[in-house]
Design a protein around this motif. Structure first.
Motif: not given
Length: 103
Positions: A21-25, A96-98, A74-76
């Motif tokens: 979740s910390i990676w973003g969309d 645990n944020d997957w 990764k989308r740019y």
């Protein structure tokens, strides 16, 4: 949707797309489908340098067997997607944020 890494492995094996979740969309991880690249395809592969193609074609089967590979996508902003090899680090393994992404 918080998942541990054991659940992530199962989701990847089931063909799901996951991310922290910390990676973003714009970032996710996938497991590539195991595949066998036959000798007639190897010379046409854009992803291999010629010396690597020669190495494969010098083998007995002249075939590449892709197994258990994961990619980070990764989308740019320009609309492109870059795929790189993904190997989890300890922070990812113990996180645990997957979550599974559904589009």
């Amino acid at each position: 949707n918080d998942m541990n890494f054991g659940e992530v492995i199962t989701a990847l094996q089931d063909g799901k797309v996951v991310r922290r979740s910390i990676w973003g969309d714009g970032i996710c991880v996938i497991k590539q489908i195991d595949s066998d690249i036959k000798s007639d395809i190897v010379p046409k592969m854009q992803s291999l340098p010629n010396d690597a193609k020669d190495f494969v074609l010098a083998s007995d089967t002249k075939t590449i067997h892709y197994r258990s590979q994961c990619l980070k996508l990764k989308r740019y902003a320009d609309g492109g997607v870059v795929a790189t090899n993904y190997v989890p680090d300890w922070l990812d393994i113990f996180a645990n944020d997957w979550e599974v992404i559904t589009q």
